[in-house]
Design an enzyme around this catalytic site. Structure first.
Site, PDB file in Angstrom:
ATOM      1  N   ARG A 164       1.276  -0.413   0.475  1.00  0.00           N
ATOM      2  CA  ARG A 164       0.158   0.097  -0.339  1.00  0.00           C
ATOM      3  C   ARG A 164       0.522   1.231   0.474  1.00  0.00           C
ATOM      4  O   ARG A 164       1.884   1.153   0.282  1.00  0.00           O
ATOM      5  CB  ARG A 164      -1.177  -0.096   1.491  1.00  0.00           C
ATOM      6  CG  ARG A 164      -0.154   0.599   2.508  1.00  0.00           C
ATOM      7  CD  ARG A 164      -0.909   0.009   3.328  1.00  0.00           C
ATOM      8  NE  ARG A 164      -0.473   0.382   5.082  1.00  0.00           N
ATOM      9  CZ  ARG A 164      -1.035   0.482   6.082  1.00  0.00           C
ATOM     10  NH1 ARG A 164      -2.293   0.501   6.114  1.00  0.00           N
ATOM     11  NH2 ARG A 164      -0.312   0.524   7.972  1.00  0.00           N
TER      12      ARG A 164
ATOM     13  N   TYR B 232      10.098   8.004  15.885  1.00  0.00           N
ATOM     14  CA  TYR B 232      10.289   7.906  14.354  1.00  0.00           C
ATOM     15  C   TYR B 232      10.922   8.105  13.966  1.00  0.00           C
ATOM     16  O   TYR B 232      11.845   8.281  12.759  1.00  0.00           O
ATOM     17  CB  TYR B 232       8.763   7.966  13.737  1.00  0.00           C
ATOM     18  CG  TYR B 232       8.503   8.138  12.015  1.00  0.00           C
ATOM     19  CD1 TYR B 232       8.530   6.890  12.207  1.00  0.00           C
ATOM     20  CD2 TYR B 232       8.963   9.050  11.445  1.00  0.00           C
ATOM     21  CE1 TYR B 232       7.999   6.471  10.629  1.00  0.00           C
ATOM     22  CE2 TYR B 232       8.061   8.829  10.132  1.00  0.00           C
ATOM     23  CZ  TYR B 232       8.080   7.797   9.589  1.00  0.00           C
ATOM     24  OH  TYR B 232       8.093   7.556   8.088  1.00  0.00           O
TER      25      TYR B 232
END
Length: 239
Positions: free
Chosen positions: A12, A145
């Site tokens: 995706r 992150y």
């Protein structure tokens, strides 16, 4: 020339767009997905779909064996698989931090190390790592992150130095605000706040990131290695 390509996290978003761009260019593309049934999108693109959790070394090895059996040794690797576990630092658990680094950094280490074996022997190869503008700018609530995505820059430049003499390049693409399932979850206020910082005044499409990856994977980029290519509308300028 049709090459054997592997895109991790290709079911995706950016990964799927990259897989599609390289498949349409004539490459033999395999993509990984973590769980469930093979994505219908892979079939539509004519891509080989293999299950692989990049946090599991055994699954990485098995995925490469499947790709090699079907398409030959991997000549182009796009390391895109990644996760987020957003939380303010004082509320973030060690597991939140460790899980993100295990997928986003250790996962890249595992797949690059495995792909590099064949590339070094063949004396050619393209490695492209998908980082983020957050790794260059930082972002509140994303210390894990940001650390993982910043780490990919040093990793890529070290790989570029190690394998450059063998004809293997390693580069980084750093997307900004991209229209994906993740960003669609933002509310109007969050979206407006983010876009207000982008000089081009809009988000990007995953296909625009894929175009940058396609360039770095091409013969046109044979003399480009250790580079960080931002696709962020100017958001990270100067970083």
């Amino acid at each position: 020339m049709s090459r054997s390509v592997l895109v991790t996290g290709g079911n995706r978003g950016i990964g799927l767009a990259v897989a599609g761009a390289l498949a349409r260019a004539g490459d033999r593309v395999a993509l990984t997905y973590r769980t469930g049934e093979p994505p219908q999108s892979a079939t539509e693109l004519g891509c080989l779909a293999v299950t692989c959790d990049v946090t599991d070394a055994a699954q990485v090895e098995q995925a490469f064996k499947e790709v090699e059996a079907a398409h030959g040794p991997v000549e182009v690797l796009v390391a895109n698989a990644g996760i987020t576990r957003d939380q303010l630092l004082l509320r973030m658990t060690e597991k939140d931090f460790a899980d993100v680094l295990d997928t986003n950094v250790m996962g890249v280490f595992r797949v690059v190390r495995r792909a590099a074996e064949g590339m070094v022997e063949a004396r050619r190869g393209r490695i492209v790592l998908i980082s983020s503008v957050v790794g260059l700018l930082g972002a509140a609530g994303q210390t894990n992150y940001a650390a993982s995505k910043a780490g990919l820059v040093g990793f890529a430049r070290s790989v570029a130095r190690e394998f450059g003499s063998r004809g293997v390049t390693c580069n980084v693409v750093a997307p900004g605000f991209v229209e994906t399932d993740m960003t669609k979850a933002l509310n109007d206020r969050q979206r407006a706040a983010m876009l207000s910082k982008v000089p081009l005044g809009r988000s990007s499409q995953a296909e625009e990131v894929a175009a940058a990856v396609r360039f770095l994977a091409s013969e046109d980029a044979a003399y480009v290695t250790g580079a960080v290519l931002p696709v962020d509308g100017g958001l990270g300028m100067g970083h």
